[in-house]
Each structure stands twice: as C-alpha cells, then as structure tokens.
Write a protein that holds these residues in place. Structure first.
Motif, PDB file in Angstrom:
ATOM      1  N   LYS A 123     -22.940  26.029 -33.616  1.00  0.00           N
ATOM      2  CA  LYS A 123     -21.650  26.430 -33.551  1.00  0.00           C
ATOM      3  C   LYS A 123     -20.853  26.519 -32.228  1.00  0.00           C
ATOM      4  CE  LYS A 123     -18.708  30.185 -35.643  1.00  0.00           C
ATOM      5  NZ  LYS A 123     -18.560  31.694 -35.890  1.00  0.00           N
ATOM      6  N   PRO A 173     -16.333  23.518 -38.145  1.00  0.00           N
ATOM      7  CA  PRO A 173     -16.905  23.978 -39.510  1.00  0.00           C
ATOM      8  C   PRO A 173     -16.778  23.019 -40.608  1.00  0.00           C
ATOM      9  CG  PRO A 173     -16.108  25.869 -38.138  1.00  0.00           C
ATOM     10  CD  PRO A 173     -15.512  24.586 -37.584  1.00  0.00           C
ATOM     11  N   GLU A 174     -15.520  22.686 -40.803  1.00  0.00           N
ATOM     12  CA  GLU A 174     -15.111  21.663 -41.892  1.00  0.00           C
ATOM     13  C   GLU A 174     -15.845  20.511 -41.662  1.00  0.00           C
ATOM     14  OE1 GLU A 174     -12.812  23.175 -39.919  1.00  0.00           O
ATOM     15  OE2 GLU A 174     -12.852  24.886 -41.350  1.00  0.00           O
ATOM     16  N   TYR A 223     -18.823  20.098 -40.352  1.00  0.00           N
ATOM     17  CA  TYR A 223     -20.208  20.394 -40.916  1.00  0.00           C
ATOM     18  C   TYR A 223     -20.383  20.667 -42.248  1.00  0.00           C
ATOM     19  CZ  TYR A 223     -24.234  23.546 -41.353  1.00  0.00           C
ATOM     20  OH  TYR A 223     -25.734  23.948 -41.757  1.00  0.00           O
ATOM     21  N   HIS A 224     -19.568  21.187 -43.010  1.00  0.00           N
ATOM     22  CA  HIS A 224     -19.677  21.505 -44.388  1.00  0.00           C
ATOM     23  C   HIS A 224     -19.475  20.223 -45.127  1.00  0.00           C
ATOM     24  CE1 HIS A 224     -18.321  25.709 -43.475  1.00  0.00           C
ATOM     25  NE2 HIS A 224     -19.552  25.630 -43.376  1.00  0.00           N
ATOM     26  N   ALA A 225     -18.860  19.356 -44.757  1.00  0.00           N
ATOM     27  CA  ALA A 225     -18.568  18.037 -45.344  1.00  0.00           C
ATOM     28  C   ALA A 225     -20.136  17.259 -45.412  1.00  0.00           C
ATOM     29  CB  ALA A 225     -17.398  17.168 -44.782  1.00  0.00           C
ATOM     30  N   SER A 248     -27.794  20.389 -39.298  1.00  0.00           N
ATOM     31  CA  SER A 248     -27.734  21.853 -38.989  1.00  0.00           C
ATOM     32  C   SER A 248     -26.615  21.621 -38.087  1.00  0.00           C
ATOM     33  CB  SER A 248     -29.031  22.118 -38.214  1.00  0.00           C
ATOM     34  OG  SER A 248     -29.419  21.494 -37.079  1.00  0.00           O
ATOM     35  N   TYR A 249     -26.027  22.906 -37.726  1.00  0.00           N
ATOM     36  CA  TYR A 249     -24.929  23.055 -36.783  1.00  0.00           C
ATOM     37  C   TYR A 249     -24.970  24.036 -35.523  1.00  0.00           C
ATOM     38  CZ  TYR A 249     -19.652  23.737 -36.128  1.00  0.00           C
ATOM     39  OH  TYR A 249     -18.473  23.854 -35.626  1.00  0.00           O
ATOM     40  N   ARG A 271     -22.979  18.601 -44.464  1.00  0.00           N
ATOM     41  CA  ARG A 271     -24.320  19.237 -45.044  1.00  0.00           C
ATOM     42  C   ARG A 271     -24.064  19.245 -46.789  1.00  0.00           C
ATOM     43  NH1 ARG A 271     -24.382  25.688 -44.612  1.00  0.00           N
ATOM     44  NH2 ARG A 271     -22.659  25.138 -45.993  1.00  0.00           N
ATOM     45  N   GLU A 272     -22.911  18.952 -47.092  1.00  0.00           N
ATOM     46  CA  GLU A 272     -22.718  18.673 -48.610  1.00  0.00           C
ATOM     47  C   GLU A 272     -23.496  17.528 -49.169  1.00  0.00           C
ATOM     48  OE1 GLU A 272     -19.251  18.899 -51.982  1.00  0.00           O
ATOM     49  OE2 GLU A 272     -18.889  19.824 -49.724  1.00  0.00           O
ATOM     50  N   PRO A 313     -27.965  18.263 -46.854  1.00  0.00           N
ATOM     51  CA  PRO A 313     -28.386  19.584 -46.709  1.00  0.00           C
ATOM     52  C   PRO A 313     -29.299  19.704 -45.281  1.00  0.00           C
ATOM     53  CG  PRO A 313     -28.698  18.921 -48.971  1.00  0.00           C
ATOM     54  CD  PRO A 313     -28.599  17.681 -48.347  1.00  0.00           C
TER      55      PRO A 313
END
Lengths: 254, 254, 254, 254, 254, 254, 254, 254
Positions: free
Chosen positions: H102, H85-86, H88-90, H99-100, H92-93, H96
C-alpha cells in the motif's frame, strides 16, 4: 568482405560439407554487422538521400577541411554549415572549386549534380536579420536540387507587403517561413495558404523569451494548422524536410 | 482627527503660547502619518481614479458579499472580477441592483454614474475563447465610463476578417487586443494602426508555452512598436490603462 | 503603374468596349497587390506615424550607415538605437549633421521637424544603471516630438526621493518608469498617480531572475492597475507608445 | 451584397453617368472588405482546404452541439477534437449520423466525401499511452481523405519491433511519429527513412520535463534531419500537415 | 533652505499676519519634499545604518573613482564591490589609503571607525571557489564593524571536517553559509545549530541548474528551519543582514 | 543502552581487567552511533530550540492526530501547519486543549510555556490574501514565545498606509514582510528601516510568474540590502528565523 | 595529539585517579573533532577510494600547479579536469612526468599504480563532439584502474553502426553513454542490454533546450529502465560511478 | 515460424534446388524481422532481465487487470506500479495470489522465484514522505531478487541519526537515497561511502523548485562523485539499476 564468408558457408552447405542444422546454428551467431543482406545495413546516403553535412560550430577550420577532404574523396557533395570565412579559406585552399555563401555562412562543393525539381520552395523571412538562416536553407536546397524562390523582409507589421507576394505564395509547392522576434509571420502565412509550411524560429530578438524561444512557441501554438516546426536557426533541417516534400510533388511528372 | 491637533498647535503659536522654534521642533517630530496636509495622504479613489475592485478568486461568496457591502456603504461602485455565479447570487441577495456579466465573470453595481467618454476603446479578440477576458475589460470600462466597441473572433488565420474591421480600427481611440494561442493578432493590428494598443495575453492554448506564456512573449516581442502589455488574462488591468489613455483624448472637448 | 491598367479597363468599359459582367470578372482576378486603391496599401509612415528606426545590434557600422543613407534620401528622420561609437562615426562621416546620445546609445538625424507636444512624458529611472534605456526612450521621444522630463535615480529604497518629485509626477501626462533589480518603482509610482504608466524592465541586476526577468514579472504583476509593460530594455517601444498616448491629450488644444 | 454596389458603379460608368476619374476615386475609398473580387476574400475552406474543426476542451457539450449544427447546416463535415463522451452524446442526439472515436476522443460527421488519396500516412506510436493522440490524427486524416496505416507501441527500448515494420516504413509516403517519455522514436525512425516525417510529442511521462517538454525538445534537437515538429499532443495539426504533403504525391496520378 | 520658508510662515502666523486657517491651507499644499520635518526625510545612512556601496560591475574604473571621491568628500566610508584590479588602481591613485581585498574583489577606504561588535559572524564556505563571495561579505562586515570568523572549504562531502568546527559554530552569533554546487552545506549546518543562519548561493557549479540556481533552490527548500536566503553571489547583502542581527545581540552589553 | 557498555569498559579498565592500550583499541572501533558522549548526539530540541512541527499537507487527519499524540506524550508542544478543519477536529477529539488558527491553518497545543520575549516581531502583509501565511508565522512565533505585532494589508499601491505604520516599524526588533503579487512591499519597507527583515513571498497572484515566483525573485533582487528570504508561503520558516534573531536582542535583559 | 590526552585520561582512570563516573562525564564533553577513534575521521581517500581531483575551470594555471604539488607531495595521483594547455604546461614544468589528454582536457600524473580491473567499462558517444566528455571519463577510469573500451560516433541516426558494436556491448561490464543533441542513444542502448548503464548528457547542440538540457531530460525520461544519469558534461562523475560498479564484478575473482 | 522458412531455403540449397547466388539474393531481401538468427531478435526478458512492468497511472483498473492476465499467461511475474487500491482489487479478483504494497502503491504476483542475491541494496529516505517512492523500489527489488535493507527518515537536519546507520552503510553493496525537499541527503551519504549510489529525487516539497526539481538539481550537482540519478519519483528505475549493479557483486560467489 563478409559477403564472401556468407557465400563460402552457402557453398559448403550446397556441397554437403555442412548440415542444414549446422548452417542454421552458424547463421544464428553471425554478428548482425557482418550480414551483407541486413535491411539496416544501407549507406546513409541511400537511406536518407541527404549529402553529408558538416556542422562547423565548435570545429577548427583545419578539422572541417579534413572532413571535407574525406567526403570529396568518397565522391559526395560537401555542405558545411555555420562556416566562418576562416573555414571557407581552409577548404578552398585544398579545393579551389569550393564556394561560399557569406550571408548563410555555408561552404559548398558540388561534385555530382543533384536532380533538379520543377516545383519551388518559397523562402520567406520576416526581417533582414532572419536572412542568414534562410540562406542556410537556400544553399542546402540548392545542393539537394530543389528550386528556390526568395521573399525576404516580409514582416507582419507591414501586411501590405505580404499581400504583394500573394502570387509567389500560390506558385510555391512548399513554403519555409523564417522569423524571429514575435514569429507571427508563420501564423499569418499559414492562414493564407493550403500548402505544407515549415516554420523556422530564429534567435533574432532580445529581452524576454529571446534566443528564439518566443518565435518557437508562437509557431508551435500557431492558430493556423498545417505548420511543421524545426529547431531555432535550423535552416538546414527545414531545407531537408522541404526538399523531401517538394520531391513528392515532383514525382508526378516522371 | 489630527487636523485638530495641528490646528491647536498653530492656534497656540498664534496666541504666543509657543515660540516659533518650539513649533518647528514639534513639527519635526510629528509622525508623518498624522500630518493632515501630507501630499501622500490622499484617498486611493482621488489618487487613482479607479473604483474599488474585488478579485474574487480564492474568496468565498460570503466574503465577497461582505466586502461589497462595505464598498456600497462608502458610496462607491462595486466591481467584482472572477466572480462565479455563486458569488453573484450572494451579492444580489443583499443588493438586488447588482448585475452579472456571465461571460466576463464580473459582478457590478453602479451607485454613481461615471463620466462617459466620447472616445471609444475597441476590444478585439483573436478567438471566441478569449471573450471572457475581453468582457472583464468591457465591464471595467463600463464602470469607469469609457465607451466600448467589440470586434470578437478576428483571428490572424483569417486575415480577411481583420480587413473587414478597418473602419472600426480607425474610429477607436485606444485598442485592446485580447489573444491566446500564438498571440499574433497584436502584432498584426499593431502593424496597421498608429494608436495606443494594449495587448492582453490569455491562457487559452495548450502544449508548450501554454497558460499564456506564448502570447505574452509574442506580445512583448512584437515587431510592431507602440504596444503595451498587461499580465495574462488581466482584462481589468488593460481596461484601467485604456480608460486613462482614453480620457486624455476626452479632455480636449472640455 | 497598375493605376494605369485599372484606368484603361475603366475607360474601355465607359467606351462600351467591355461589358459590365466582363469588367466585374476582370476585377475579380485582379491580384490584390496590384490594386492601387486597396485600403491596406498605405505607406508605413502614414499607417504608424513612426520614423524608420534602425536596430543596430548585430549590424556592422557600414551597414547602418548605408541604411541611414537610404532613409535620409527618402527625406525621413533617422533613429538608430543600440548604436556603438563606431556606428556613430560611420554615420557622421557621411552625414555630419548626425548627433549621438552616448548614454542612450542612439544616433539621430533630423531632416524635418516633428510636431512638438505641449504635454510632457516623464521619464523616471530607479537607478543610474537604468539611464541608458531611459535615454533611448528620451531620444525616440525627441524625434517623435514629445516633450520630456527626466527624474533619474529615484529608487524605492529611498522613498523620500520619490516624494520630492511629486510635483513632476502631477505635471506629466504620461509616465515611463524604467527599472531593473526588483522593478518595484513601477508599483510604487503606479500607486501614486492616475495617469497612463508605461513600465520598462531593464536587464540591470544579477543572480536569480537576472537579465530583466525579475522586473518584467514584477511589473506584469504590479498591485497598481493601469500599468502597460514593454519588453526588457525596450526604451524605443515605450517611447513610441508614450508619444501616441501623449498626442491624444495634445489634440485637445487644437 | 456589395457585388451589387460595384455592379451599379460599373453600370453607371458604362452609361457615362460617372467619369473614369470619378470611378477611380470611388474605388480608392472602397473599403477592402466590400470588394467581392479581393484576393483575400476567399472562404477559409477554399484557402486552407481544411474542414471546420471544433476544439472541445473548455466548451460545454451543448455549445459543441450548437457549433456542429451550424457547420452541418453549411454543408461541411464536422470534426470535434478533445471530445468527451458527453459531447458525443449531445451531438449524436441532434445528428444520429455522428460517430465517435473513443480512443482519439474525436466526434466526426461526414456529409460530403473527401477525395481519397492513394498514398498512405503511416502513424507510429512509441507506447500505448500515445495512442489517443495518434487516433486524433487518424480521424482527422480520414476526414481529409488521406489513407492511414497504423504501427502502434513501437518503442525504442525494443528496437527489434521497429525493425519488423521496415516494410510499412518503405510503403508510406509520409510518416507521423507520436511519442512521449524520451521521444527517441522520432530520431530512430528519422535515421532510417528519407521521407517527410512529422513528429508529435505527447504529454505522456512524469518527473522532470514532463507534460511533453522532454519529447518536444528531443524532437526539435533530433540528430536526424527532415523532421518537422508540431505542438505537444497536437494530433490534429500533424494530420493537416501530413495530408497536405500526402496530396503533393497524390497529384502525380492525375 | 525650506526650513526658512516654514519658519517664515510660522513667524507670520505668530505675528498675526496670517490666520490659522490660512496657515493650515498653506501647509496642505506644501509639497512634501520641502517639509524639513517630514519623518521620511532622513539620510539613508541614518535610516539604514549602511555605508554607501558602489556596485562596480558594468562601471568603468574612472566612474567608480569619481563616485568614491564624492562619498569620501561627504566623510563616509567607501565600499566598492565587484572591483577589478583596474578599479582599485584608479581609486588608489586618488586616495592612497584605499585598500583592496583581491579574493573578494572589494575596495575599501575607512574614514571613520565603525562601532566594533563583541559577537562574531561565522563565515563558512563549502569549497574554495566560494571564497570570493565570502570575502565580499567579510569586507562588508569589517566596514560595518562586525567581527568575523572564517571556516572555508567545509564541504558536505567531508562531514568530519564540519565536525571539527563544532566549536566555532557554538561561539558564533550569526552564521553565513556560502555554497555553490549542491548547496547542501546550509541544510547540514542548519540542522546542527539554533542560531540565525544566512545562506548565500554561489554561481559555482556547472551543468543543469548551474549559475547558482541549484544551491538557491536547495537553500530555499532546506529541511532545516531558520535559514534566510539572499540572492546568488550576494555576499554584500548577507553581510548587511548579518551585521544587523549581530548588533541586536551586541546591545545587551551596553 | 550503550552508556552501560561504555561504563562497563571503563569499570573493567579501572579494575585492571583491561589495559589502557586495549581500551584505546576498543574505543577506536566503537561505532560512533553508540558513543553516548558524541557531541553530535544531542536531541533536536536542544540543538535547534524549535518544537516539533507537523507539516499536514498530504497527511490524513488520523495520521496527524497520531503524530500529535506521540509529541504530547513526550511532553512537547504541538505545532501542526497547513491543517484543515478536519485535522483540527481529529486532534481536538483526542486532546480538547488543542486550538485552531483558522486563517493560518495551524493547530497548536501548548504543554509548557515558552520563554516570552520582550522584543516584538512585526508581521506585515501587502494584501488580505497574504494573511494566511502571516498567521502561520504568528502562531509559530506564539509557540516559540516571541511577541508579535500585526500590520496587515499595507500594500505598496497605497504608500500612505505604510507611512501610518512608521511607529510600529520603529518599535519592532525584527520585521517579517509577507507579500504576493509583485512583492514590492519588501523593498519599500527595507528602504525605510535598519532592522533585520525577513521576506516571505506568497503564492498569491496569477498570470506570468505566478505561484510566488514573482515576489520570490523581487525579494531576492531587492534594492534594499539586509533582506533575508524564505521559500514561498513558508510562514513557519520565517517565524523560526525571526524568533532566533529576536532572542539575540532579548538576551541583553537577562 | 589528542590520542595522548585520551591515553592520559584512561591511564588516570586505571590508576584510580579518576572515578568511572567522572571519566564518563569527561568523555561526554570531549569535542568530537578531538576523538581519534571517531568513525567519521577517516581520510577521504579511504572513505571514497577516489584520487584527489582538481576542477580547473575558473582556476589559474599557477593555482592548479600549486594544488598539484601538494597532492604529489602527499604521494597521491593527480587528476586535473577541464585543463587548458596552459594548465598542462604549468604542471609539466614542475613535474615532467605529467601527461595531457588534449581531447579530454585532462592532466594526469600517476605516482602509485591503481589496481587494474579485469572487467571493462564501455564508453560510447553519439557524435564526435561528445568525445571530449568521454575522454574525461576515460582518463578518470584509467587513473582509477578500470579497463576501458571506446565506441565513438555511434549515432542513433545510423542504427546499423550501433548494431556493429553488439559484440562490445556484450563484453562490457558497465556502459557509459555520452550524448548531446537529442540524447536518444541512451534509450536505444538501454533497450538492448541488461547491464548497468550510466548516461552523460553533453552540452552539444543548439536552439531550444540546448546546453545539455534536452539530452538530460531525455535520459531521465528514458523508456529503458536501469539508466543512471549524471550532470551535463560530467565525464568525471560518470567514471567514478562506473569504476565503483565495475569493481563489484571484479571482486569475484579474488 | 520463420525458422521453418529459413530451414526450407537451406534444405533446398543443400539439395541443389537453388543456387548459392539465388540463396544469397533471397537472404538479401529477407525482412530482418523474419530472421531467426538476427542478434537483435531476443525477447525483452532475455535482453533486459526485467519482468514486465505495468505503469498504472492513467490506466483503468480493468485495463491493468487485463494486461496482468496476459503477463501471467506468459508465465512471467507481474509488477504494477502506481497502483491504486482499485487496481489491486481488480487484479486480486482474477488472481487471488496478487499482493499489494500500500505504501509503495505496487501490486505484485510472483509465479517464478527470482534468484536471490547475497548482497544487499540499502534504501534510505530523508523523510517519511519519501517512503512511497522507496517502497516502490523495494517491491521492484524483491521481484528482481535483490535483498533489501531499509533506513527511513534519516534527514540531513539530524546528522546524528545518519551516523547511527554507519554500520548499515558499510554492509550494503549498493545504496539508493530517496529524498525530496533539498535533496541534501544524497550529498551527505555520497561523502561517506565508496559504493555505487543511486539518487532518487521525490516530488515532496513546496514553493520554489517544488515538484522534485530542487532535489533533482541538487543530486545532479552533488559535491560527492559517484552518484547516478534517476527521474523524479522513479523508484522502479532506481531499483532496476540497483539490481543490475548488485548482481555484478553477486556473481563472485558462483
């Protein structure tokens, strides 16, 4: 020869028969194997400086003789490893000049003399059972032109014997240690010298980790740095590497 | 206690209350575990001469302390191997006399003094990383009563260091060689002495054959005969064996 | 002989022909292998107290006979392990005094009598198939001088048989357990005695973990402490270790 | 110092205080470790030409700093491999001159400049994940004095990239190939050159044969002869061997 | 016989010749192997309900015949597994009543009829190459008295064939699945039934994980619970376990 | 529901709306998964007689609770193995009737009572560290309805302890031996009884062959026949097999 | 035939002799193997589109001939792999139309012609020793109908040779790479193409990781994506997969 | 660009500024990497038709984001596997649109739409724990453009569930079977279909042969032919191969 086809294209370009654009296009589709100037397109001998070697295991005597014939026809030296006496007889029948190192199970036939080195490769074995692998290396080195010293049966269990060879150790340029069983000789020698050391594990031994696994692991995990390992029983490979290293030192005399 | 039951039977036989035949029959069906005279029915301490040992790995500090309490209550010495500082603190809280060998990760508490040997067990390690295993052996030997000499960091890659310890080698009665990496020290020492030698592979090392597999195989395949091997990192086991051997020599002075 | 060279140097020093400084300098460059007084320069027999052993596997009968001849010429006892009947015949032809242990596949020839021990080494096997390895150990012990008891076919699956040998267990000074299959006998015996125990895994067995791997691992992981393990089928190695241990106890009677 | 004791003996001999025979006898029992002139008694630096290296894995930052301090006090260069940032900070606190190769996880501190080579060692990696191991080799080579070229991320799956580095290949004297996953780069490069090639398998990869076993086996079985292999992730060992080989070529310019 | 000695002791006790205390003391030192009433001292046949089995691998035909003769003399049934035709001929020569299951390589000779079970053990094989192992089990079951059904060559790759045997599956009390290659049949059958299932991996197959390792692992990791695994090719062991389970169900009819 | 479709077809056939031939044809192309009468279409519970089990390793506490909820809604008993305390708390929050066997790491919730057996399954462990696996089996057996006896910490190194349990051995119908380290307990017990014996190797132990490989191999190679082995630490699987065997004996009382 | 039974049931239903409910009930208990319409009940040939193959290893020549006779009687094509010349002679004696691929050790006999594909499967080998496995694949492909191109002895150590076959690579629809030793050819080819690639490791090679383990691991760890691996030496399996893939492309021409 | 240099040479040749011989000579020394027409000099995307994939294991979130940025800048689609998830967040920031998935731990970002296939790849898993690997494959297939069907949790222990998916099996063009534990699903499915089948072993399971070794071996040894295996947990690799195969069938509609 494709060199001809290329020459023709360039000639036609020069004559103005084809445009630069069309020449460019032609070259683009030119299959790489037909480019006489491709950097990759060297003969193996040039690229690797190593005679053609025949690995006899799993080949019939007749097949080896046939391959040898082709190599001889090409003017190259022959080196056949893992050769049984049958293989030797098959080769010798066709080429009486062939000779056989029985201990090392190697058939050789020299047509052109290799450049002899000044520096020596020292071949050490831990026990007498390691000698066949060492002799495979010795024959390979002879063919490649490297001078060889031998110090056989120098087991770790008799360190005093090792000490006796201190002189030879210091006179060698490269050292090949051939050892089965516990493979400890590589570590011991590696701790005594500051020279390139090639370790060859042999399949000598029995019980757990036999078949050469134990000395292979011992050599890879050697406490002494500066040890390069080749595969189990691979005397040929050790010799090729040793010769290349040996020649680096050799060049200084040119 | 079943001794009582047996005594009763014999008394009744003596009194003539039961016949010999019937007594024989009764004994036949007497379950073996109830026979007070069964040769197998010795306490472990008598049978094996080894203090109760607590293997702490996978046990919580509290559990170890509890087991230790029971051993102490039984009047035995405590030996807890693979003990973290937490384990030590838990034991010490209840028994301030407990002591801790941090390097060897061993907690000990002596209630009764073992018979001290005259002969020595020499503990050798190849590198500094092998010391924890050697110290586990050292503490076990101390508890069992064997005198100990230490020669740490005697790597094969520095044979001259080994030579410096020739004196100690000749003064020891049993030698324990603790080595990781290539494990070659066992072969080298084994080639120099004619004493019982116990080899302990350690999980020191990395890459292929790591986790102790390489020195284990090296030691099992040692060119030097007379080497007994224990499991990887098993300093305790080596010490128990060494003490038993050491005591054989010891008895001669009685 | 280098002793002469050294004597000459010392004589010249005494005469004043060389200075102390120059003598020191000379000694510094004296190669170690030429030092007659080097502590390392002992004969293997002195250093290890073990007769020369010939491992016959992979050697031809003639080669073995030749090596045997050299050992005999040196006045030593001959011990040839893994010897086929062919090897025996080849040796016997030259040396009629040679004898053959067929079960243990060992050829021996005693020229000088070893010092007989008072203590006994007890040889136990789990099954009949383990006997060859045990007999290899027995012959080696005979040559080394250790007295031997045998308790063969004492499998774990018949614990009552083991119980019958309680007496022998208690009379032995060292125990060698030879076992293939599951190797459990070592743990069982190890749990009954407080003596040095040497475990020899054998390659008897089939299926997963065959070739001796299973008993080797079982013995290394034995729940009973005080067990030293040698390599698979290595009866010779176990015997050398057992004899060394046995002699420690022996000395007390001197 | 024992040199003194020896000098005294020689002086007394010279004075006639002792006879030659008695001096010979004294020397015979002189323990080898006390002989200042023993060929074996060289410092490791002289014998192996390699700076003291600290393998940090499993050591605490403080311990590494302490060992480094002793090496520095002895006037040697420091090389600490597998060093975490914590280790670096601990060393730098005491010795601000220490520097850190983060990718290669190596801390270095040069006190005396090594002899720089003219020849180059070419470091190639198959992927970006192999870079840490390559950088460990690079730092070691820097300390030893060998010049280094780098060609990273030259995977086999993109042969055209390899072709682009034909020039560098031909300019190097020794090549180190660092590769995980399938390890095929070593075979490919080995098939293109006739130079000493050292192959370093890395633990990069996953699934069957992960942890470096796959590239290790691939490299040992390389179709290309002349490849020496070191243990998995052992960039340091590869560098020591490469430097020794490189210096052979170097000498010719002297 | 020791029963006599014990009887004598008890008689003397009864007569008042010895005291109870002294009788107790005598019994204490009575070696366990001499106690006729020890619970452990049952014959193997009583203890394990299994005829003596001769594992012929590695034994000569003559040796097997000799062992068979002893078993026959003791009035027991003979079961010789892994028997070559030579072994059979040697046994038959002495005992014409011996019979041979060629597929299963088993020699049998029944002297006393085993108690026949009502319940059946279903023997399934994945392929035709697994039949020898299944027949070894079948012969063992026949000797032990268990009734047997056979469903051979029911590979997973032809699930419809499996479906055809639904009836047999439901009629069996115990199922033995014999499978090499991928060993998947055990999982498939195990997912269809709620009966005890014994899985026998066979050494049928080639390539990676050959020699039975693949089906062994597959069976141990079976998604279906309630599967007990025996060693590779161990048809005999599976049969002994199956017979014991089968007899549990049998008893209900008594 | 497809039963409806089938019913409709049959109704139409009865009514004469379709011919027999056409009905046959329709059935032929009816996909097997839609046949309500297919013999394969039983519920797992019917087919295998085993409650739904949740293997918690690698699942979050919430996920386990969710799966448990669905099983509970279906009226089945819940058995969750390898459950951490967190998992237990998550399940108990929703279903206060859930209980937790901490040693065995098992969460259970009984909604319907299983049929209790008269016969007993004896659970033996070699050491205290094997207890978690044995308790996983015990809880599974409880859920399945089999009665359980426990004999923990019966190591081989203390055979006399084993002898004390002779009575329990003879009273059990099935025996489960749970052992790590050398796994020898299975062979010893297997040599004493003629009952179905299930051996569970545990991952207890360290060094070579750790992680359960040693006891797995020992058990597969057990000298005692009639031993079925399940995977390392698989207490659940052993229990399912034991319950099935136990019930065979049970039926006789019906 | 059960079709008859079913027909009878349906007829009786139609006649009103049985109710719908009763017919439903009857069908429910109808064993699945007796349902002529079960979707699973297809012949293997229909289901898998693959001729019956005889794996000759471990079968006698006579047995193979017998199986071949049955396949021929069924009108199918025969494919016998791992066939020795003896096997061939046994088959040819009965069926003179049988032919033998000596290199690939395959006996074939075509009775009905397979549908020939337009697309080609390119067979590449790294060395000449890999040819037998490639020819096994070639013969299988011939029987299945797929067209084949061959590019043998295209080792990685001679990349220029590979380049010469760029054309063939681009003309193939599926590529099978057959390689022993280091197995690197699969990675190299996989990096050049965007086609389905099947990798076959061969048991060619020696030393560590021999027997095909090295190329198997290399291929599984290939840096190039899109590589499917079959078992060591499994030319047959690779061919079946290749044919299935090839036919997907084929269909487009219909 | 080198195309310019080449053009210049050709132009000068055309102009007569250089001779044909000299142009030939120049071309000969032209480094291969600078030849715009070299067949090897294609971009990876052209050569392999596979988007750039980022293997996130062992990379920091920031590093992944950085690499993603470069790929996006090049106009390519992003596929990041083993993404936490980390990660992904990096990503997506910065982007945007990312997509992930999971379950499959995959980050994707599509910039250009792939050509959608008509044919479907069927993804089957044996259990729920195999889903992450299947989802990694699913996401990769989505990015490559292949249509996907899913059939999860189709264990062999519940064959009836498999039967229910007969329809899906027959509608798929390629099948990917993802299975851990015993891996038997691949054999079962492989026995039912005549389509290309890719088997992915997963590291799901425990005990002997865990970490994916058991299903890997099972799949390689599958009784069903036509199965290609990829490395353990390698969903990405399976997807790339499946897409290539799928597209072969696809083309027929063009």
């Amino acid at each position: 020869m494709d060199r001809e086809r290329l020459k023709k294209l360039l000639t036609r370009l020069r004559r103005g028969d084809v445009t630069v654009a069309s020449a460019l296009e032609s070259l683009k589709h030119w299959p790489v194997e037909e480019l006489p100037f491709a950097a990759l397109d060297h003969h193996r001998s040039l690229r690797q400086g190593c005679p053609e070697v025949i690995f006899c295991e799993g080949k019939e005597a007749g097949q080896v003789a046939e391959i040898a014939a082709r190599i001889i026809a090409a003017g190259e030296n022959v080196l056949a490893t893992r050769a049984t006496p049958e293989v030797y007889h098959a080769v010798r029948e066709a080429f009486p000049a062939a000779s056989y190192n029985k201990a090392g199970r190697v058939v050789t036939l020299l047509q052109k003399k290799p450049a002899r080195t000044g520096g020596r490769v020292l071949l050490m074995t831990a026990g007498t059972s390691d000698i066949p692998v060492a002799e495979e290396a010795a024959e390979t080195l002879r063919l490649l032109g490297s001078r060889v010293s031998r110090t056989y049966d120098t087991g770790v269990a008799g360190l005093h014997r090792l000490a006796q060879h201190q002189g030879r150790l210091s006179r060698a340029r490269v050292i090949i240690v051939v050892a089965g069983m516990d493979g400890a000789l590589a570590s011991v020698v590696g701790g005594l010298v500051d020279k390139p050391l090639i370790a060859v594990p042999t399949s000598v031994g029995y019980g757990a980790g036999s078949g050469g696994i134990t000395p292979l692991l011992t050599m890879l995990n050697s406490c002494a740095a500066g040890v390069g390992v080749v595969n189990i029983d691979n005397g040929f490979g050790a010799a090729v590497l040793a010769d290349r290293i040996n020649r680096l030192g050799e060049k200084k005399r040119r």
